[in-house]
Scaffold this active site. Structure first.
Site, mmCIF file in Angstrom:
data_model
loop_
_atom_site.group_PDB
_atom_site.id
_atom_site.type_symbol
_atom_site.label_atom_id
_atom_site.label_comp_id
_atom_site.label_asym_id
_atom_site.label_seq_id
_atom_site.Cartn_x
_atom_site.Cartn_y
_atom_site.Cartn_z
ATOM 1 N N ARG A 1 0.826 -1.214 0.000
ATOM 2 C CA ARG A 1 0.000 0.000 0.000
ATOM 3 C C ARG A 1 0.859 1.264 0.000
ATOM 4 O O ARG A 1 0.592 2.199 -0.752
ATOM 5 C CB ARG A 1 -0.945 0.013 1.200
ATOM 6 N N ASN B 1 -5.953 -2.811 1.921
ATOM 7 C CA ASN B 1 -5.930 -4.261 2.080
ATOM 8 C C ASN B 1 -7.361 -4.752 2.184
ATOM 9 O O ASN B 1 -8.207 -4.111 2.804
ATOM 10 C CB ASN B 1 -5.182 -4.665 3.353
#
Length: 98
Positions: A26, A44
């Site tokens: 990320r 996520n």
């Protein structure tokens, strides 16, 4: 600046499978998107995949899609599903937390 700012904006939602959580995916996605001038977000998912939305020119978004097949150094993506969507005019790039 180039004439790319006049190119039409496109939007894709992608789901990345494989070893993509717990490896900085990320944060690396946000850095790469910011570097390329792409707006959107990344998060996520509970199923172990990473989900992201990218908005930008076709060239910018295609570059991000290509990057997702590799990801950060410790990631091991095994699949990238891409879905086209209608742009919403997002600004900036964020990491979403469930």
């Amino acid at each position: 600046m180039s004439d790319r700012t006049t190119s039409p904006t496109i939007r894709v939602r992608i789901l990345i499978s494989g070893r993509v959580q717990g490896v900085g995916f990320r944060f690396s996605t946000r850095e790469e998107a910011t570097r390329r001038g792409v707006a959107g977000w990344v998060k996520n998912r509970p199923d172990g995949r990473v989900e992201a939305v990218f908005e930008g020119t076709e060239a910018q978004v295609e570059g991000m899609i290509r990057w997702c097949y590799q990801g950060p150094r410790s990631a091991q993506p095994t699949g990238v599903d891409v879905h086209c969507e209608t742009p919403e005019g997002l600004q900036g790039f964020e990491i979403h937390h469930h």
